[in-house]
Enzyme design. Structure first.
Site, mmCIF file in Angstrom:
data_model
loop_
_atom_site.group_PDB
_atom_site.id
_atom_site.type_symbol
_atom_site.label_atom_id
_atom_site.label_comp_id
_atom_site.label_asym_id
_atom_site.label_seq_id
_atom_site.Cartn_x
_atom_site.Cartn_y
_atom_site.Cartn_z
ATOM 1 N N TYR A 81 -7.563 0.808 -9.421
ATOM 2 C CA TYR A 81 -7.865 1.728 -8.387
ATOM 3 C C TYR A 81 -9.212 2.435 -8.618
ATOM 4 C CZ TYR A 81 -2.548 1.439 -7.836
ATOM 5 O OH TYR A 81 -1.396 1.126 -7.689
ATOM 6 N N HIS A 92 -3.959 0.440 2.896
ATOM 7 C CA HIS A 92 -3.515 -1.080 2.369
ATOM 8 C C HIS A 92 -3.200 -1.892 3.680
ATOM 9 C CE1 HIS A 92 -3.195 -1.206 -1.796
ATOM 10 N NE2 HIS A 92 -2.122 -0.370 -1.881
ATOM 11 N N GLY A 114 4.316 5.878 -6.479
ATOM 12 C CA GLY A 114 3.988 6.493 -5.310
ATOM 13 C C GLY A 114 4.353 6.273 -4.086
ATOM 14 N N GLU A 173 -1.347 4.335 1.185
ATOM 15 C CA GLU A 173 -0.606 3.178 1.571
ATOM 16 C C GLU A 173 -0.930 2.792 2.985
ATOM 17 O OE1 GLU A 173 0.993 2.319 -0.675
ATOM 18 O OE2 GLU A 173 1.000 3.736 -2.051
#
EC number: 3.4.11.-
Length: 617
Positions: free
Chosen positions: A388, A304, A273, A301
Site C-alpha cells: 500500500y 479499487h 478495514g 475501497e
C-alpha cells in the site's frame, strides 16, 4: 504445428490457467445456516488457449467436498491430487480429447463447503449486533475462493459471474441484484436471490453475505446495507461523502463502470478495514465512529473500482499495482474533497504505517520489497502496509518526477489500456516509458530512474518532502508530553479541542515513537484529561491503549482485552496482541483463547502466528 507455450505468471495457483481460461461462472448455492455450509454447483465456461494440446483441466480447491463433475453434460473422470501446502488440492478433470484453440467446454461441478473452509465465516446470532439471526460472509482475497468452489484462483484470470443463491435471510453478492427475480420464495422458507456481474472479475472478488440485512440510500447510486438496528447511524456516517468521492475520482480517471456503488457494514469480526468486492464494498463497523472521521476507508475501497477491480495485479507478487495505485487514488480523492494539505497529511500517516511494517519484518526482509517472491509461500503471510504505502510512495515519486500535470494525463491512459486485464510491474514500467517517449524531458527522467532499486530493494524508500502543515501542531503537542517532568507543561482538555480524530491519531503515533515510553501515571493522565479511553473512534482508542501498554499502565490492560473481544479488524487486533503480550502474556493468551471463535479464520491464524509462532494449518 508449434507447441503453444503460455507461461503462467502466478505462482500461487495449482490451476493450469495457461491452457484454459474460465470466462464465465454460474454459481448456484444454497446457504445452510444450520450446517454452516454452502451446497450447490458451479458451472465454468472454459476456453481452450492451446491447439488441442491439453487433455486435462486443473482447478484450485481447498477443503471442499466435490461430489460430481460433468463436462458438456456428460459424467467425467476426475481426481483430487495430493495436497500442496499452502495452496490446497488440485482438482484434475480428464477430457476424452484436446479442444481446439478458442473452443469452449462447460464444466459442471457439484460441491459442498466444509468446516475447514477459510473463506467463510459463520456467526451465531450472539455474534451479531441485534443478536436475532445467524450471519455468514465471505472473504476470498488472496487465495480463499478455492475453499468455496473449484476455480482458477488467480488474479490473472477474469470471468463474468451469475449468482443464484437461496437463503432464509437476505443475500448480498458482488453482482447487480436482479430486482424483479430476487427474493422469490422457494420451498422450506427460503428465498432465491439472483445477481449478475457483467464486468469480468478475478476469483478473489467473488463475494457473498447473508443475514438480517436492511438497506438505506446514501447517494443517487449508492445504498448502505447493515443490521436494521445500526442502519440509521451507518447511513448518517456515509451519506455526506460517498457521492462526492465518486464524482471526484471520475474526474481523475474516467466514469464509474459498475452501475451501483454500495457499502455493506459487516459484523465486527470482519478482519479488514474494507474489501473492495465490486458493487458492494464490504466494510468494518470500526469506520462508524459517529464523527465521519474514518470514511477514508470508503474512498480507498471506491478507488479499487478502477485499480484492482478493473486493472488487476497478475499475481500477488505485484500486489502494489492493486494497493499502491488505490492508496494513490484514495489520496487524490481526499485532496479533491478536502484540499492538497490533507493528501499529504494522509501520506504522513501512511509513512508511519510503512515504517512500522518494515520494523516488524526487518529492514532486509523479502516482504519489504515492492515486488516479492511468493513461490511456495502464502500471500496472506506477506500482507502488510508495504504494498500500500511503498506502492503509493513510488507513484508519488513518479508524479513528482514528471510533474503532476503530466502524470494526470498518464492516469486515464493507464486505466484505459489495462481495463479488464491483469498486468505485472514490468508491463507497468513499459507502459509509462512508452507514454512519455515523445516528451524528451519526462522520458529522460524516467529512463534514468533506478527502477531495480524501487522494485527489488528491501526496506524503506527515500522519504518524500511532505507538507506538514496539518501535523506540526500535533508534533508540538507530542514534544510537550515528552518534556514532562522537566517542563512546566500541564495537560488540559483544550489541548485537543480543535484537533480532528486523524490528528489525534498522529499525536498518539508520535507518543508511541518516544524512545523512553511515558510513565504509567502520565499515560493514565493523558487518557483521563483527553477522554481517549472512552473514545467511540477505535482508531483513537486502540492507539491510546497501545501507548498505555508501552507505558506499563495497568489501567489499560482490561480495556484492551475488552476491545479485543469486540473488534476483529487485524489492523487493531494484531498490534494490540503484540503489545499486550509484552506486558502481560497470560492475559494476551487468555483473551485470545476466549475470543478465537469470534475472529475470522484469517485473523485467528495470523494472531496465532504472532503469539505462538508458526502453526501448521
Amino acid at each position: 504445428m508449434a507447441t503453444t507455450i503460455n507461461p503462467p505468471r502466478d505462482p500461487n495457483t495449482l490451476s493450469n490457467y495457461n491452457n484454459w481460461l474460465s470466462t464465465h461462472i454460474t454459481a448456484n448455492f444454497d446457504i445452510l445456516f444450520d450446517q454452516k455450509k454452502l451446497v450447490g454447483n458451479v458451472i465454468h465456461k472454459l476456453k481452450s488457449i492451446t491447439n488441442a494440446e491439453s487433455t486435462d483441466i486443473v482447478l484450485d480447491t481447498s477443503h471442499v467436498d466435490v461430489t460430481d463433475v460433468k463436462v458438456d453434460g456428460k459424467p467425467s473422470v476426475w481426481e483430487l491430487l495430493p495436497p500442496v501446502k499452502p495452496y490446497g488440492t488440485a482438482l484434475k478433470i480428464k477430457l476424452d480429447q484436446g479442444v481446439k484453440m478458442d473452443e469452449i467446454v462447460h464444466v459442471d461441478i457439484s460441491v459442498k463447503t466444509t468446516e475447514k473452509c477459510t473463506a467463510l465465516q459463520w456467526l451465531t446470532p450472539a455474534q451479531t449486533s441485534n443478536k436475532k439471526h445467524p450471519y455468514m460472509f465471505s472473504q476470498c482475497q488472496a487465495i480463499h475462493a478455492r475453499s468455496i468452489f473449484p476455480c482458477q484462483d488467480t488474479p490473472d484470470v477474469k470471468s463474468t459471474i451469475d449468482f443464484n443463491i437461496t437463503s432464509p435471510l437476505p443475500v448480498i453478492a458482488s453482482g447487480l441484484l436482479v430486482r424483479d427475480a430476487s427474493g422469490a420464495p422457494q420451498t422450506g422458507g427460503k428465498n432465491l436471490y439472483q445477481f449478475h456481474q457483467k464486468v469480468p472479475i478475478p476469483s478473489y472478488l467473488f463475494a457473498l453475505a447473508s443475514g438480517d440485512i436492511s438497506e438505506a440510500a446514501i447517494g443517487p447510486r449508492s445504498v448502505v446495507a447493515t443490521s436494521p438496528d445500526k442502519l440509521r447511524e451507518c447511513q448518517w456516517e456515509l451519506e455526506a461523502d460517498t457521492e462526492n468521492f465518486i464524482n471526484a475520482i471520475e474526474k481523475i480517471v474516467y466514469p464509474y463502470v459498475w452501475g451501483e456503488y454500495n457499502v455493506l457494514i459487516l459484523p465486527p469480526s470482519f478482519p479488514y478495514g474494507g474489501m473492495e468486492n465490486p458493487i458492494f464494498t464490504f466494510a468494518t463497523p470500526s469506520i462508524i465512529s459517529k464523527d465521519r472521521e474514518n470514511v477514508d476507508v470508503i474512498a480507498h475501497e471506491l478507488a479499487h473500482s478502477w485499480s484492482g477491480n478493473l486493472v488487476t495485479n497478475a499475481s500477488w507478487e505485484h500486489f502494489w499495482l492493486n494497493e499502491g495505485w488505490t492508496v494513490y487514488l484514495e489520496r487524490r480523492i481526499l485532496a479533491a474533497v478536502h484540499g492538497e494539505a490533507y493528501r499529504h497529511f494522509s501520506a504522513i500517516i501512511g509513512w508511519k504505517a510503512l515504517s512500522d511494517s518494515v520494523d516488524h519484518f526487518g529492514h532486509d526482509h523479502e516482504f519489504t520489497r515492492l515486488i516479492t517472491d511468493l513461490k511456495g509461500k502464502d500471500p496472506d503471510d506477506a500482507f502488510s502496509s508495504i504494498p500500500y504505502e511503498k506502492g503509493f510512495n513510488f507513484l508519488f515519486h513518479l508524479e513528482n518526477l514528471v510533474g503532476k500535470q503530466k502524470f494526470d494525463q498518464f492516469i486515464p491512459h493507464y486505466f484505459t489500456k489495462f481495463k479488464g486485464k491483469s498486468l505485472d510491474s514490468y508491463e507497468f514500467k513499459a507502459t509509462i516509458l512508452d507514454f512519455f517517449k515523445s516528451d524528451a524531458e519526462a522520458s529522460k527522467l524516467l529512463n534514468e530512474l533506478d527502477w531495480d532499486t524501487w522494485f527489488y530493494a528491501p526496506g524503506l524508500p527515500p522519504k518524500p518532502k511532505f507538507d506538514t502543515s496539518l501535523v506540526d501542531v500535533v508534533y508540538d503537542l507530542a514534544k510537550k508530553w515528552q518534556s514532562i517532568p522537566e517542563s512546566s507543561f500541564k495537560p488540559q482538555p483544550s489541548d485537543i479541542k480543535d484537533l480532528t480524530g486523524n490528528q489525534i491519531v498522529v499525536f498518539l503515533e508520535q507518543v508511541l515513537l518516544f524512545e523512553r515510553p511515558l510513565a504509567p501515571e502520565l499515560s493514565k493522565l493523558m487518557g483521563e484529561v483527553y477522554g481517549l479511553a472512552k473514545s467511540a473512534n477505535i482508531e483513537v482508542a486502540n492507539l491510546y491503549f497501545r501507548v498505555g501498554l508501552n507505558a506499563g499502565d495497568e489501567s489499560v490492560f482490561e480495556p484492551t482485552a475488552d476491545l479485543l473481544g469486540k473488534i476483529g479488524r487485524m489492523k487493531f487486533v494484531r498490534p494490540l496482541y503484540r503489545n499486550l503480550q509484552k506486558v502481560n502474556r497470560p492475559l494476551a493468551i487468555e483473551t485470545f483463547e476466549k475470543n478465537k471463535d469470534f475472529y475470522h479464520p484469517i485473523c485467528r491464524a495470523m494472531v496465532e502466528k504472532d503469539l505462538f509462532g508458526k502453526k501448521d494449518a
